[in-house]
Design an enzyme around this catalytic site. Structure first.
Site, mmCIF file in Angstrom:
data_model
loop_
_atom_site.group_PDB
_atom_site.id
_atom_site.type_symbol
_atom_site.label_atom_id
_atom_site.label_comp_id
_atom_site.label_asym_id
_atom_site.label_seq_id
_atom_site.Cartn_x
_atom_site.Cartn_y
_atom_site.Cartn_z
ATOM 1 C CE LYS A 117 11.251 39.904 -39.707
ATOM 2 N NZ LYS A 117 10.642 41.253 -39.542
HETATM 3 C C1 PLP Z 1 9.562 41.464 -38.821
HETATM 4 C C2 PLP Z 1 9.281 42.890 -38.516
HETATM 5 C C3 PLP Z 1 8.460 43.265 -37.443
HETATM 6 C C4 PLP Z 1 7.779 42.237 -36.558
HETATM 7 O O1 PLP Z 1 8.685 41.551 -35.745
HETATM 8 P P1 PLP Z 1 8.277 40.139 -35.085
HETATM 9 O O2 PLP Z 1 9.510 39.641 -34.454
HETATM 10 O O3 PLP Z 1 7.818 39.278 -36.221
HETATM 11 O O4 PLP Z 1 7.183 40.428 -34.123
HETATM 12 C C5 PLP Z 1 8.277 44.611 -37.197
HETATM 13 N N1 PLP Z 1 8.844 45.554 -37.989
HETATM 14 C C6 PLP Z 1 9.627 45.239 -39.032
HETATM 15 C C7 PLP Z 1 10.197 46.321 -39.864
HETATM 16 C C8 PLP Z 1 9.886 43.896 -39.330
HETATM 17 O O5 PLP Z 1 10.670 43.588 -40.360
#
Ligand code: PLP
Length: 497
Positions: free
Chosen positions: A112
């Protein structure tokens, strides 16, 4: 280049990129998407020669033409600088027959950061462009990683105020520690008695509460979102799909033009949607592998065309994927359904009122062309971490393990020889309890930071700066509230009348 809502007529919802980023979510409850999807004039060959930063500038320029090239350069420079522990930003690692795209080299150890280091940069410049001298109030529902990453991205950014809501007991000890030890003057985090969907639903409701918005406006404030519902959060993620492809070419693993698969551990469908957008921009993707944990609503959806959220909700060892309503799927359906916003709106209303909807046959067949799906149980996640470590020495976190498991299952079932990139979405150190016990068969002595130390003792090597930072600030006490108190804590903090 304009954006529009997925649930409204283009004439009634069209707005500039800057306004779309500031608004975050459309007032009709829909999501902003490009009114006409941009066409790239670049050649794939030239992209493979670019640094991550230059590639990011090219992609962002396509979607944010109202930013000058100087502004785009500044966005990218600030977003992808020294706060990353690898100069490549998103290095690609081969382990066994598959490739792992490490998206966790940023300050909060999860993918993120890629988007949330860029979003505040885009947002503060958008405010200037739109000439709105308003305080931007960021509301964020998080299943763990978005919370810290948005606090970190917006920390002490002038003109912004951040409220994070996470499920009480629903985030990992390290995620909790990270949220409670952020120090910006403009940051607040609250635990909600409920799950992620409760937090997200209430955030969406507050967002569109006209009375509340009026009070905010009186105070010179305006809501925005740092969730992947915000288009400014989604678009920076397109970059690493191209970057992964460039690395495969440069490492002589594929020839320019060859097709590749991407496997994506999926929650809110933001990451994998960025992959779909990359494909629309000409990246040769054969299959997007949508990998879910035990909350396998998307697996069923891709197999049947029916999205049904009426099912038990599980808290798993991949908490960032514990989601039953994947918001960004709406953007994919809108695109495949030829911008038929009335139909999208009726599906989303059905989801809200009846708990399910079914897509039409045309959309269903398109979904099946490009996407495959599967899921991993918690036990399979641990087995995958164990097996990959045994076979290759490479260590992955539980979310990445979901993608890795589903990929190997798909490869065994189909014999698809296409080179496959698995998006590695978090550092193993972010989930040390699961990773340690998967590798050794023993539980850690104590959760949270002691577990980080114990995992490090097992794995050896030097700790990255993001892991070291976990030990820097002491955590603040947790603030636990009910869903119905979310609105009032915001009011109080902003001194609304
Ligand atoms: C947020 C997240 C996901 C999922 O990603 P999306 O974009 O919400 O589908 C998967 N793995 C980790 C470690 C995350 O922080």
């Amino acid at each position: 280049m304009k954006y529009r809502s997925t649930r409204n007529d283009v004439d009634h919802s069209e707005l500039s990129p800057a306004a779309a980023v500031i608004q975050g979510l459309a007032p009709d409850g829909g999501l902003y998407v490009p009114a006409v999807f941009p066409k790239a004039s670049w050649q794939l060959a030239e992209l493979t020669k670019l640094s991550y930063q230059d590639l990011a500038a090219k992609v962002l320029a396509l979607f944010f033409p109202d930013l000058s090239s100087q502004q785009i350069k500044a966005v990218v420079k600030n977003a992808y600088g020294q706060q990353w522990d690898d100069p490549k930003i998103a290095p690609l690692v081969k382990a066994g027959r598959n490739f792992y795209l490490e998206l966790f080299h940023g300050p909060t150890l999860a993918f993120k950061d890629i988007a949330l280091q860029a979003l505040p940069q885009l947002m503060t410049r958008s405010v200037t462009i739109e000439n709105r001298h308003r305080q931007i109030v960021i509301l964020t529902a998080t299943s763990g990683d978005t919370g810290t990453a948005s606090m970190r991205g917006f920390s002490d950014q002038a003109g912004t105020q951040v409220f994070v809501f996470y499920p009480h007991g629903g985030v990992s000890p390290v995620q909790l520690r990270q949220m409670l030890s952020q120090r910006g003057h403009n940051l607040q985090a609250f635990a909600i008695k409920g799950n992620f969907d409760d937090a997200q639903t209430e955030v969406k409701r507050i967002f569109n509460d006209q009375t509340f918005k009026g009070k905010l406006a009186d105070q010179g404030c305006q809501f925005s979102s740092a969730n992947s519902m915000n288009i400014g959060r989604l678009l920076p993620q397109i970059v690493y799909y191209f970057y992964a492809y460039g690395q495969l070419v440069n490492q002589n693993e594929i020839k320019l033009g060859d097709q590749v698969n991407f496997a994506v551990p999926t929650g809110n469908f933001g990451d994998i949607l960025a992959g779909y957008y990359a494909e629309k921009l000409g990246l040769p993707i054969r299959k997007l592998i949508c990998a879910s944990d035990a909350n396998n609503v998307l697996t069923d959806f891709f197999h049947t065309g029916t999205y049904n959220r009426q099912r038990p909700f599980y808290l798993t060892n991949s908490p960032a994927m514990d989601i039953l309503v994947s918001s960004n799927l709406e953007r994919l359906l809108f695109d495949l359904d030829q911008a038929n916003w009335q139909e999208i709106k009726s599906w989303m209303t059905a989801l809200q009122t009846q708990g399910h909807y079914q897509v039409n046959q045309t959309v269903f067949h398109q979904l099946q062309d490009l996407f495959v799906s599967g899921f991993a149980t918690q036990k399979q996640v641990k087995q995958e971490i164990h097996q990959l470590h045994q076979e290759t020495g490479y260590v992955i976190d539980p979310h990445t393990a979901v993608g890795s498991f589903v990929t190997r299952q798909y490869q065994a079932q189909t014999s698809d020889p296409t080179p496959t990139v698995i998006n590695a979405t978090a550092s193993p150190y972010k989930f040390p309890e699961t990773v340690y016990s998967a590798i050794t068969g023993q539980a850690v002595a104590s959760k949270g930071l002691p577990a980080v130390k114990q995992l490090h003792a097992l794995l050896g090597g030097e700790l990255k700066q993001g892991v070291k930072a976990l030990f820097a600030n002491p955590p603040r006490p947790e603030k636990v509230i009910t869903r119905s108190e979310m609105e009032s804590v915001i009011s109080q903090d902003l001194h609304l009348k």
